[in-house]
Design a protein around this motif. Sequence first.
Motif, PDB file in Angstrom:
ATOM      1  N   ILE A  18       0.849  -1.204   0.000  1.00  0.00           N
ATOM      2  CA  ILE A  18       0.000   0.000   0.000  1.00  0.00           C
ATOM      3  C   ILE A  18       0.881   1.249   0.000  1.00  0.00           C
ATOM      4  O   ILE A  18       0.654   2.196  -0.760  1.00  0.00           O
ATOM      5  CB  ILE A  18      -0.947  -0.005   1.235  1.00  0.00           C
ATOM      6  N   VAL A  21       2.432   1.676  -3.505  1.00  0.00           N
ATOM      7  CA  VAL A  21       1.538   2.122  -4.577  1.00  0.00           C
ATOM      8  C   VAL A  21       1.183   3.605  -4.414  1.00  0.00           C
ATOM      9  O   VAL A  21       1.128   4.363  -5.393  1.00  0.00           O
ATOM     10  CB  VAL A  21       0.288   1.214  -4.694  1.00  0.00           C
ATOM     11  N   ILE A  24       4.316   5.662  -5.346  1.00  0.00           N
ATOM     12  CA  ILE A  24       4.538   5.747  -6.799  1.00  0.00           C
ATOM     13  C   ILE A  24       3.554   6.728  -7.427  1.00  0.00           C
ATOM     14  O   ILE A  24       3.921   7.575  -8.239  1.00  0.00           O
ATOM     15  CB  ILE A  24       4.414   4.339  -7.446  1.00  0.00           C
ATOM     16  N   LYS A  25       2.293   6.620  -7.028  1.00  0.00           N
ATOM     17  CA  LYS A  25       1.257   7.500  -7.598  1.00  0.00           C
ATOM     18  C   LYS A  25       1.600   8.969  -7.345  1.00  0.00           C
ATOM     19  O   LYS A  25       1.504   9.813  -8.250  1.00  0.00           O
ATOM     20  CB  LYS A  25      -0.109   7.153  -6.967  1.00  0.00           C
ATOM     21  N   LYS A 109     -10.487   1.643   2.270  1.00  0.00           N
ATOM     22  CA  LYS A 109      -9.897   0.546   1.487  1.00  0.00           C
ATOM     23  C   LYS A 109     -10.998  -0.418   1.080  1.00  0.00           C
ATOM     24  O   LYS A 109     -11.887  -0.652   1.912  1.00  0.00           O
ATOM     25  CB  LYS A 109      -8.874  -0.206   2.335  1.00  0.00           C
ATOM     26  N   PRO A 110     -11.000  -1.024  -0.056  1.00  0.00           N
ATOM     27  CA  PRO A 110     -10.052  -0.811  -1.167  1.00  0.00           C
ATOM     28  C   PRO A 110     -10.241   0.587  -1.756  1.00  0.00           C
ATOM     29  O   PRO A 110     -11.385   1.045  -1.865  1.00  0.00           O
ATOM     30  CB  PRO A 110     -10.456  -1.870  -2.178  1.00  0.00           C
ATOM     31  N   PHE A 111      -9.143   1.203  -2.098  1.00  0.00           N
ATOM     32  CA  PHE A 111      -9.223   2.594  -2.527  1.00  0.00           C
ATOM     33  C   PHE A 111      -8.655   2.753  -3.941  1.00  0.00           C
ATOM     34  O   PHE A 111      -7.945   1.880  -4.453  1.00  0.00           O
ATOM     35  CB  PHE A 111      -8.463   3.491  -1.556  1.00  0.00           C
ATOM     36  N   SER A 112      -8.952   3.910  -4.512  1.00  0.00           N
ATOM     37  CA  SER A 112      -8.418   4.232  -5.842  1.00  0.00           C
ATOM     38  C   SER A 112      -7.268   5.220  -5.648  1.00  0.00           C
ATOM     39  O   SER A 112      -7.485   6.306  -5.101  1.00  0.00           O
ATOM     40  CB  SER A 112      -9.540   4.845  -6.682  1.00  0.00           C
ATOM     41  N   PRO A 113      -6.032   4.883  -6.073  1.00  0.00           N
ATOM     42  CA  PRO A 113      -4.920   5.832  -5.936  1.00  0.00           C
ATOM     43  C   PRO A 113      -5.235   7.160  -6.631  1.00  0.00           C
ATOM     44  O   PRO A 113      -4.843   8.230  -6.156  1.00  0.00           O
ATOM     45  CB  PRO A 113      -3.759   5.115  -6.629  1.00  0.00           C
ATOM     46  N   ARG A 114      -5.961   7.061  -7.738  1.00  0.00           N
ATOM     47  CA  ARG A 114      -6.342   8.259  -8.492  1.00  0.00           C
ATOM     48  C   ARG A 114      -7.194   9.178  -7.610  1.00  0.00           C
ATOM     49  O   ARG A 114      -6.926  10.373  -7.491  1.00  0.00           O
ATOM     50  CB  ARG A 114      -7.152   7.805  -9.715  1.00  0.00           C
ATOM     51  N   GLU A 115      -8.199   8.598  -6.972  1.00  0.00           N
ATOM     52  CA  GLU A 115      -9.085   9.400  -6.118  1.00  0.00           C
ATOM     53  C   GLU A 115      -8.369   9.892  -4.873  1.00  0.00           C
ATOM     54  O   GLU A 115      -8.641  10.989  -4.371  1.00  0.00           O
ATOM     55  CB  GLU A 115     -10.319   8.571  -5.731  1.00  0.00           C
TER      56      GLU A 115
END
Lengths: 130, 477
Positions: A18, A21, A24-25, A109-115
């Motif tokens: 987690i 990710v 990186i985002k 969670k589960p989450f969107s890295p974008r959001e």
Amino acid sequence: MSNEQPLKVLVVDDEIHIVQVVAIKFRNNGFDVITCENGAQALQLASDEKPNIIITDVQMPVMTGIELVQNLRSNPDTAELPVILLTARGFEIEDRQKAELNISAYVSKPFSPRELLQSAEEVLKESVAV
Amino acid sequence: MRYYRYIFATLFPLIALGVILAVVSACTDVGPAVAVTGMLLAITALVCLAVFCVRFMTCANQLVDMLKNEKLGHIKMKRASGLGPLAEAIVNFATAHTERADRLESARSDMSLQLQLLKKEKQNIEEIIFSIRDGVIVTDAFDRLILANNAAQKLFIFDAAAVGTRTIGEFISHTEFVKLITHSRRSGLRHVKHELTFDTDGRTRIFDCIISCVRDEQDVTSGVVAVLHDITREREISRMKNEFVSHVSHELKTPLASINAYAEMLVDGEAQDEDTLDRFCLIIQDQAQRLNRLIEDILNVSRIESGLTKVKKETLSIAILIRDAVMMIDSYAQEKNITVNVQTPVICDQVYADRDMITQVITNLLSNAVKYTPSGGAVDVGIEVNDAEQVVRVTVSDTGVGIPPDDLKHVFDKFYRVEANKACAKGTGLGLNLVKQIVEKVHAGRVFVSSIPREGTTFGFDMPLATGPALEKVLEK
């Protein structure tokens, strides 16, 4: 943003994947990212590295995300630091506690890295505006 | 009686006439014939009177005797003997009296029978009330105790036989309960449920208290019945279930979160080179497998408990299974800078067991040991054979945080997590329960644990060797 000092985000989670990710985002989108795996380490880093925002998990060993925020709020240097809670147990936090902790946003969670990125950018905009 | 009246009415004048004639003849010269006639008349009348008196008395005595002996039939037969009307009146009165007495006697018998039945019924109801495990208290319209079963007496700590006519507030110290009884009686409510807590023997117990007013035929409250049902265990199970759902939800969501996040990263083109792309794919695969293992754990516990698990037993070496398990856990241990030492001497350690299940047992114990041991610590795995008992013993000892003594007896319980160690690592509370189920339920073995807080813990299990009577026991099972 490229000519300015990049905004610094502290990502706290005991789940290495987690942390990676999210890191990186945010790095891919121009942020300076520092990471750690529990609240105690985050408290130290918040004081040493002066991040602009903290994204933290709630259930962690040594010091939970809630305890981390409580400690941050009790320190004048970090009392106003924006915090996003990244949790699978968001429903367990009482409204009263939410208000006391002054959490900027909750991402389940589960989450969107974008959001998550969008949410962090909005919080940072608001904090700058204030 | 009229007949006797005529006799007396005739005889008395005759006697008087005879006496007068006798007296007149003695005083005058009317001649001896008149005197003799008078005297004879008087004597005859007297004799007749005496005869009638004797007869009357005899009849009266017979009547008295018959009444005393309750021989009404005889009295009826004697009616013609001279006391007819009297006897008839007496017989009629006595018959009516006897019939009324008979009816009263019959009613008394019925009531006595009903009383006995009621007593028996009351006794049965009391026995039922006394035999139930819930506390039952019955009070009257003045809050005085009518009945309290053993459970209620034990709960409120009083002796029902010693309370007399005191109100419940005078011998029950649970003020909330006393107030509820009084309030319910005054308001006349029925089937009202309250939750009460009791601190007994150093622990808190929770009771459902159902209070209902008893009403008489005029619909006036004549008392209150309270039934107290212990729901402590239900609450505990409910709390454990909620905690389990919360833990499992968290444990399921964590790998799912990774899968979801990395998949989105791939879609968004965040993997900027081949290596990153591969790494993202591997993480997704790894987290999917982790999710699968977790679901398998939950299902395995459920299957073993319900006896639906498929067991494939074979003769195998525990030492080899330990070696394989250590290899699996090695990267995790290295990540935490923990040394895993294995001592597997060359011994006959063959067991008749399910390979996957025993591997899971050893892996669970090893991963727990690494999980709860701080960086720089050590985990020792030992194996020894007890020839006398025909068992092989496996131990996994760590230099970890240890387990408080009060928690030791619960560590194999399903969903149980040591409160003091929750912050050290995540878990569902299923791993050790699965170990126990596999060892004891499937392989007729035994699990054990010992620990010193802040120094370390040793978990282990005994398994029957694949020879001798121990194996027969396994085969039978």
